[in-house]
Design an enzyme around this catalytic site. Structure first.
Site, mmCIF file in Angstrom:
data_model
loop_
_atom_site.group_PDB
_atom_site.id
_atom_site.type_symbol
_atom_site.label_atom_id
_atom_site.label_comp_id
_atom_site.label_asym_id
_atom_site.label_seq_id
_atom_site.Cartn_x
_atom_site.Cartn_y
_atom_site.Cartn_z
ATOM 1 N N CYS A 2 0.753 -1.163 0.143
ATOM 2 C CA CYS A 2 -0.097 0.014 -0.059
ATOM 3 C C CYS A 2 0.752 1.444 -0.179
ATOM 4 C CB CYS A 2 -1.090 0.099 1.284
ATOM 5 S SG CYS A 2 -2.033 -1.431 1.147
ATOM 6 N N ARG A 27 3.964 0.005 -4.502
ATOM 7 C CA ARG A 27 3.946 -0.571 -3.441
ATOM 8 C C ARG A 27 2.355 -1.352 -3.396
ATOM 9 N NH1 ARG A 27 7.059 1.923 0.390
ATOM 10 N NH2 ARG A 27 5.854 1.372 2.154
ATOM 11 N N TRP A 78 -2.756 -2.788 -1.717
ATOM 12 C CA TRP A 78 -2.428 -4.175 -1.916
ATOM 13 C C TRP A 78 -3.131 -4.806 -1.079
ATOM 14 C CZ3 TRP A 78 -1.026 -8.503 0.889
ATOM 15 C CH2 TRP A 78 -0.483 -9.641 0.231
ATOM 16 N N ASN A 104 -2.433 1.897 6.095
ATOM 17 C CA ASN A 104 -1.535 0.674 5.783
ATOM 18 C C ASN A 104 -1.446 -0.370 6.728
ATOM 19 O OD1 ASN A 104 0.240 -0.623 4.138
ATOM 20 N ND2 ASN A 104 1.884 0.852 4.054
ATOM 21 N N GLY A 105 -1.346 -1.541 6.549
ATOM 22 C CA GLY A 105 -1.111 -2.524 7.683
ATOM 23 C C GLY A 105 -2.507 -3.486 7.955
ATOM 24 N N GLU A 490 16.709 -18.340 -6.725
ATOM 25 C CA GLU A 490 16.210 -16.984 -7.383
ATOM 26 C C GLU A 490 15.541 -17.072 -8.735
ATOM 27 O OE1 GLU A 490 15.711 -14.312 -5.915
ATOM 28 O OE2 GLU A 490 15.903 -12.763 -7.528
ATOM 29 N N LYS A 494 11.993 -15.903 -9.539
ATOM 30 C CA LYS A 494 11.858 -14.969 -10.577
ATOM 31 C C LYS A 494 10.836 -15.596 -11.734
ATOM 32 C CE LYS A 494 13.802 -11.332 -9.606
ATOM 33 N NZ LYS A 494 13.240 -11.711 -8.157
ATOM 34 N N HIS A 513 16.071 -37.908 -3.868
ATOM 35 C CA HIS A 513 15.278 -38.113 -2.726
ATOM 36 C C HIS A 513 13.919 -37.818 -3.005
ATOM 37 C CE1 HIS A 513 19.181 -39.026 -0.736
ATOM 38 N NE2 HIS A 513 19.582 -37.952 -1.660
ATOM 39 N N LYS A 612 5.685 -4.284 -4.128
ATOM 40 C CA LYS A 612 7.237 -4.122 -3.768
ATOM 41 C C LYS A 612 7.663 -4.416 -2.352
ATOM 42 C CE LYS A 612 11.214 -3.352 -5.479
ATOM 43 N NZ LYS A 612 12.011 -4.300 -5.991
HETATM 44 O O1 M6R Z 1 12.437 -5.147 0.485
HETATM 45 P P1 M6R Z 1 13.247 -6.525 0.965
HETATM 46 O O2 M6R Z 1 14.085 -6.894 0.559
HETATM 47 O O3 M6R Z 1 13.101 -6.905 2.466
HETATM 48 O O4 M6R Z 1 12.006 -7.543 0.470
HETATM 49 C C1 M6R Z 1 12.082 -8.725 0.406
HETATM 50 C C2 M6R Z 1 11.171 -9.380 -0.534
HETATM 51 O O5 M6R Z 1 9.966 -9.141 -0.545
HETATM 52 C C3 M6R Z 1 11.736 -9.394 -1.855
HETATM 53 O O6 M6R Z 1 13.164 -9.763 -1.952
HETATM 54 C C4 M6R Z 1 10.889 -9.905 -3.051
HETATM 55 O O7 M6R Z 1 11.132 -11.530 -2.813
HETATM 56 C C5 M6R Z 1 11.338 -9.557 -4.246
HETATM 57 N N1 M6R Z 1 10.923 -8.160 -4.660
HETATM 58 C C6 M6R Z 1 11.059 -10.661 -5.364
HETATM 59 O O8 M6R Z 1 11.615 -10.207 -6.633
#
Ligand code: M6R
Length: 617
Positions: A2, A27, A78, A104-105, A490, A494, A513, A612
């Site tokens: 948010c 956000r 969000w 927000n929250g 990662e 992605k 396994h 984000k």
């Molecule tokens: O702001 P942060 O690095 O703490 O965010 C953690 C995750 O939410 C963030 O790395 C998320 O997994 C990525 N944006 C995904 O691409």
């Protein structure tokens, strides 16, 4: 999670609120809305709950200028409670029409508060938890409270972390903002004509570069040219603004089709920037001036716990592997949402390193607070200085990648890895595990990082072809070993978040396994197998997948003539010291997910259901 933006000034707030919301839209983009106090003193609210189109639809809806006013609040959502639609969009108004709030929250006791309000005759219009705040504030204002007192009183009834902004028809010149706990930051600033408030500094930069960050437990009133800060008991707080180094242009897309494309392309600079003032190539030395631990303290560290979430957790995993191998300190990386609740054994000899680009991730902040109360020395590796994480940690190690807007983290991961690699070297040298000659050699290698990363960007064309093929699969497997495991994880993350393809990341040794049961022509496998001590093991894993009819794509080292005989697709990355291999294998993983997303018609900057900054747990 948010975005909030508020304006109090002399100009028509409506277009300014829309512009402010554009800056914080990353956000959350499930809905967008604004409330302004119009010329007659009434609150006018316009909102749209149209998923990714919300803000553009809102901008269009207010473009006829029928709604106007010089004071207002805005919100991009969000969704946590209630589906994505118009009525659940913020701002929410009190039923008496006196107040509008954006929140927000998460209000953990909202059902209890809602029942109480319903019993007393309030009719709820939305399914959100936030609406209870609107009614609580509205009632207090109706019974004579100032807006500030009403917001504080309402917040005191709420369990959970909260950031809220509010306007009232009874005090049409001001906006009140309040922060309790860690539900995203609130930053305020002013110039002669206006005062502004937002979840993110970047939204304030068109007005001022002098900003004040609210601490948890603080409330603020803004009014044309004025900012007044208070604690929750109403005592004024005096705090000098700080001059932010963030820059508005850096957060624009420029000529790139997506923020993600721009941020991938910026990675050589991000790496370079993370090394600035730390790596001295001429003298072959490396330091982290921000880590002001006494040298003797280095020797007393008997364990390092790195923590973070998502991509930052993967950077932390890389950090754990490099700290353990270079500095010879037992190191683990752990998901913050687990660490915070499992009552871990942490003490003054444990170095805790949090990795969080935003410095606002709720779980990471909670894990950091736990570590602080356990008396552990703590460092945070982060992009956004001024965020809450810097106030919890003893040492802030900025990654200096420049603000990342694309929801998918790219340049912040590589810059976090660069910073963690430097931390590993500093710890190793501080403990006397490596001497100056070895440091000189490492520095010589690290000096090549920006150009190595730049070379991998040139693989775009090859990776794009592979992406076209992978976009035909519904299931993908990503394999790696050692320092390549976080890269495989990662890569899978992605691919999931951008292309919405089910992708599993696994340690290659785990295959037999259980995972092997999935192998077959329906699932393609992406393997990170640069030339290193584990290369032969990876070749065996590739052959095992092939033997079961699976299609395999491998990220391998330039000059590798063997892998092409077993794999279906090969992407060759530059040859480099093993220490740097995760950097050059990471970039094609990012491009692969980006290109696959494009091949499937997804929007890489706004993946569905994501935001984000994750300020709720
Ligand atoms: O702001 P942060 O690095 O703490 O965010 C953690 C995750 O939410 C963030 O790395 C998320 O997994 C990525 N944006 C995904 O691409």
């Amino acid at each position: 999670m948010c975005g909030i933006f508020a304006y109090a000034g002399t100009e028509n707030a409506v277009p300014l609120l829309i512009e402010g919301l554009r800056s914080v839209e990353y956000r959350g983009y499930d809905s967008a809305g604004i409330s302004v106090i119009d010329g007659s003193g009434a609150i006018q609210t316009v909102k749209r709950g149209d998923h990714k189109s919300s803000l553009s639809n809102l901008a269009e809806a207010v473009s006829d200028r029928r709604v106007s006013g010089t004071v207002g609040i805005g919100h991009t959502r969000w969704a946590t409670h209630g589906e994505v639609n118009h009525t659940n969009s913020h701002p929410h108004s009190s039923s008496n029409g006196l107040v509008s709030i954006a929140h927000n929250g998460i209000i953990e006791n909202f059902l209890e508060l809602k029942d109480e309000l319903v019993d007393s005759g309030v009719e709820f219009r939305s399914d959100t938890d936030s609406e209870v705040l609107a009614h609580l504030v509205g009632r207090a204002v109706e019974s004579g409270s100032s807006l500030r007192d009403a917001v504080v009183a309402a917040a005191s009834r709420v369990k959970g972390n909260t950031a809220v902004v509010a306007v009232s028809a009874n005090e049409p010149e001001i906006v009140v903002g309040l922060r309790v706990g860690n539900a995203g930051g609130i930053v305020v600033g002013k110039n002669d004509d206006s005062a502004v408030m937002a979840s993110d500094t970047i939204a304030l930069l068109p007005y001022t570069s002098e900003v004040i960050y609210l601490e948890p437990g603080e409330v603020v009133e803004i009014e044309q040219g004025k900012v007044r800060l208070f604690d929750l008991d109403g005592s004024p707080i005096s705090r000098e603004p700080i001059v932010t180094a963030q820059n508005f242009e850096a957060a624009q897309k420029g000529n790139y089709p997506h923020f993600m494309a721009k941020e991938i392309a910026e990675q050589p600079d991000a790496v370079q920037s993370a090394m600035r003032g730390r790596v001295d190539i001429a003298s072959g030395t490396l330091s982290l001036p921000e880590l002001s631990l006494e040298r003797e303290h280095f020797g007393s560290i008997d364990r390092v716990i790195l923590t973070g979430m998502g991509t930052s957790l993967h950077a932390a995993m890389f950090g754990a592997s490099v700290i353990e191998s270079l500095a010879r300190i037992p190191s683990i990386a752990e998901n913050s949402s687990e660490l915070r609740y499992r009552n871990p054994v942490i003490g003054p000899s444990t170095l805790v390193v949090a990795v969080t680009q935003s410095g606002e991730t709720a779980d990471t902040l909670a894990a950091m607070e736990h570590a602080r109360s356990a008396g552990a020395p703590q460092a945070v590796v982060l992009e956004l200085e001024g965020s809450q994480a810097t106030r919890i940690a003893d040492f802030t190690l900025p990654i200096r990648a420049g603000q990342e807007i694309g929801v998918a983290s790219t340049k912040t991961m590589i810059a976090s890895m660069t910073t963690l690699l430097q931390l590993a070297v500093v710890l190793a040298e501080g403990r006397g595990v490596v001497g100056s000659v070895q440091v000189e050699k490492i520095v010589e290698a690290i000096a090549e990082l920006p150009s190595l990363v730049a070379t991998t960007l040139g693989l775009n064309g090859q990776v794009s072809k592979l992406a076209t093929r992978l976009s035909e699969f519904e299931d993908l497997l990503y394999l790696g070993r050692g320092a390549q495991l976080p890269i495989a994880l990662e890569g899978a993350l992605k691919m999931k978040e951008l292309a919405y393809i089910h992708a599993e990341g696994y340690p290659a040794g785990e295959m037999k396994h259980g995972v092997n049961a999935l192998l077959g022509p329906e699932m393609a496998t992406v393997v990170s197998a640069p030339k290193n001590d584990l290369y032969e093991k990876m070749l065996s894993n590739i052959s095992e997948v092939k033997a079961r009819g699976g299609e395999v794509a491998v990220i391998a080292t330039e000059g590798d003539e063997i892998v092409g005989r077993v794999a279906d697709h090969v992407i060759l990355v530059p040859d480099c010291p093993e220490l740097l291999q995760p950097f050059v294998t990471l970039v094609p993983m990012q491009i692969l997910a980006y290109e696959t997303a494009l091949a499937l018609g997804r929007d890489p900057d706004k993946p569905r259901n994501l935001a984000k900054t994750v300020t709720v747990e």
